[in-house]
Design a protein around this motif. Structure first.
Motif, PDB file in Angstrom:
ATOM      1  N   LYS A 112       0.816  -1.222   0.000  1.00  0.00           N
ATOM      2  CA  LYS A 112       0.000   0.000   0.000  1.00  0.00           C
ATOM      3  C   LYS A 112       0.852   1.277   0.000  1.00  0.00           C
ATOM      4  O   LYS A 112       0.334   2.370  -0.175  1.00  0.00           O
ATOM      5  N   LEU A 113       2.155   1.120   0.181  1.00  0.00           N
ATOM      6  CA  LEU A 113       3.056   2.275   0.197  1.00  0.00           C
ATOM      7  C   LEU A 113       3.293   2.794  -1.224  1.00  0.00           C
ATOM      8  O   LEU A 113       3.114   2.060  -2.193  1.00  0.00           O
ATOM      9  N   ASN A 114       3.751   4.052  -1.331  1.00  0.00           N
ATOM     10  CA  ASN A 114       4.093   4.575  -2.660  1.00  0.00           C
ATOM     11  C   ASN A 114       5.435   4.001  -3.112  1.00  0.00           C
ATOM     12  O   ASN A 114       6.128   3.332  -2.354  1.00  0.00           O
ATOM     13  N   LEU A 115       5.802   4.272  -4.360  1.00  0.00           N
ATOM     14  CA  LEU A 115       7.015   3.686  -4.938  1.00  0.00           C
ATOM     15  C   LEU A 115       8.279   3.978  -4.135  1.00  0.00           C
ATOM     16  O   LEU A 115       9.084   3.087  -3.894  1.00  0.00           O
ATOM     17  N   LEU A 116       8.460   5.221  -3.746  1.00  0.00           N
ATOM     18  CA  LEU A 116       9.659   5.591  -2.994  1.00  0.00           C
ATOM     19  C   LEU A 116       9.682   4.890  -1.643  1.00  0.00           C
ATOM     20  O   LEU A 116      10.710   4.341  -1.234  1.00  0.00           O
ATOM     21  N   GLU A 117       8.537   4.886  -0.963  1.00  0.00           N
ATOM     22  CA  GLU A 117       8.463   4.241   0.347  1.00  0.00           C
ATOM     23  C   GLU A 117       8.760   2.740   0.230  1.00  0.00           C
ATOM     24  O   GLU A 117       9.465   2.178   1.066  1.00  0.00           O
ATOM     25  N   LYS A 118       8.230   2.098  -0.807  1.00  0.00           N
ATOM     26  CA  LYS A 118       8.498   0.672  -1.007  1.00  0.00           C
ATOM     27  C   LYS A 118       9.993   0.423  -1.208  1.00  0.00           C
ATOM     28  O   LYS A 118      10.556  -0.518  -0.659  1.00  0.00           O
ATOM     29  N   GLY A 119      10.617   1.262  -2.017  1.00  0.00           N
ATOM     30  CA  GLY A 119      12.048   1.104  -2.258  1.00  0.00           C
ATOM     31  C   GLY A 119      12.855   1.275  -0.993  1.00  0.00           C
ATOM     32  O   GLY A 119      13.773   0.490  -0.713  1.00  0.00           O
ATOM     33  N   ILE A 120      12.523   2.289  -0.216  1.00  0.00           N
ATOM     34  CA  ILE A 120      13.255   2.553   1.029  1.00  0.00           C
ATOM     35  C   ILE A 120      13.073   1.407   2.011  1.00  0.00           C
ATOM     36  O   ILE A 120      14.042   0.917   2.595  1.00  0.00           O
ATOM     37  N   ILE A 121      11.833   0.946   2.191  1.00  0.00           N
ATOM     38  CA  ILE A 121      11.600  -0.111   3.178  1.00  0.00           C
ATOM     39  C   ILE A 121      12.219  -1.428   2.721  1.00  0.00           C
ATOM     40  O   ILE A 121      12.723  -2.198   3.544  1.00  0.00           O
ATOM     41  N   LEU A 122      12.243  -1.690   1.417  1.00  0.00           N
ATOM     42  CA  LEU A 122      12.904  -2.893   0.903  1.00  0.00           C
ATOM     43  C   LEU A 122      14.386  -2.874   1.275  1.00  0.00           C
ATOM     44  O   LEU A 122      14.920  -3.848   1.803  1.00  0.00           O
ATOM     45  N   LEU A 123      15.032  -1.748   1.037  1.00  0.00           N
ATOM     46  CA  LEU A 123      16.455  -1.617   1.352  1.00  0.00           C
ATOM     47  C   LEU A 123      16.688  -1.722   2.864  1.00  0.00           C
ATOM     48  O   LEU A 123      17.636  -2.370   3.312  1.00  0.00           O
ATOM     49  N   TYR A 124      15.803  -1.093   3.639  1.00  0.00           N
ATOM     50  CA  TYR A 124      15.920  -1.141   5.096  1.00  0.00           C
ATOM     51  C   TYR A 124      15.770  -2.575   5.610  1.00  0.00           C
ATOM     52  O   TYR A 124      16.549  -3.026   6.451  1.00  0.00           O
ATOM     53  N   LEU A 125      14.777  -3.291   5.090  1.00  0.00           N
ATOM     54  CA  LEU A 125      14.551  -4.674   5.524  1.00  0.00           C
ATOM     55  C   LEU A 125      15.690  -5.603   5.113  1.00  0.00           C
ATOM     56  O   LEU A 125      15.886  -6.652   5.721  1.00  0.00           O
ATOM     57  N   GLU A 126      16.436  -5.215   4.090  1.00  0.00           N
ATOM     58  CA  GLU A 126      17.593  -6.004   3.682  1.00  0.00           C
ATOM     59  C   GLU A 126      18.826  -5.681   4.522  1.00  0.00           C
ATOM     60  O   GLU A 126      19.893  -6.242   4.301  1.00  0.00           O
TER      61      GLU A 126
END
Length: 162
Positions: A112-126
């Motif tokens: 449900k997040l926007n594109l930038l938020e998804k990218g940031i959280i993906l990197l953070y979770l990694e």
């Protein structure tokens, strides 16, 4: 070692990050394959410009994410994303069902997040550092911290409203 051999080895060693970006920013297998090829092409074109100011994987993430977002805009497509279920499934393989359900619920909220938020959280979770995320996304380190904090609050709010 020749440029071509070094590049090929770099792609092989970091193939997972390219797949993660294609999974996040595409809806089907054909689009995923096309985006994968475009990312590799862009990496090859700009390989000489890599100056080793950051880790190779950080630079590759940045090129991959920029390529994915640029292609979506260029093709005037509705920006659709796919779930990160394959990633969640791999993580959940060794967990019990309650953990798997929690990961599925988190994945649903991330979508449900926007594109930038998804990218940031993906990197953070990694496990990427704020410095690495800053370089990949192209924002300041302090802005990364602020955005991560806001994303966490947003996800927590979404999960609490369930």
């Amino acid at each position: 070692m020749k440029k071509k051999e070094h590049f090929t080895r770099a792609i092989e060693e970091n193939e997972g990050l390219i797949y993660k970006v294609t999974l996040l920013y595409t809806e089907n297998l054909q689009d995923r394959e096309d985006l994968y090829q475009e990312i590799v092409f862009q990496l090859w074109k700009s390989y000489d410009s890599f100056k080793e100011f950051s880790k190779l994987s950080t630079w590759m993430y940045r090129v991959a994410m920029n390529t994915a977002i640029y292609n979506l805009k260029k093709n005037n497509r509705k920006i659709g994303t796919t779930t990160i279920d394959p990633i969640v499934e791999r993580i959940a393989d060794h967990r019990d069902n309650s953990e798997e359900e929690k990961l599925k619920l988190l994945n649903d909220q991330i979508q449900k997040l926007n594109l930038l938020e998804k990218g940031i959280i993906l990197l953070y979770l990694e496990g990427k550092s704020h410095d690495e995320i800053s370089v990949i996304i192209g924002i300041t380190k302090s802005n990364v911290g602020t955005k991560i904090s806001r994303i966490k609050k947003k996800l927590k709010s979404q999960l609490n409203s369930k």
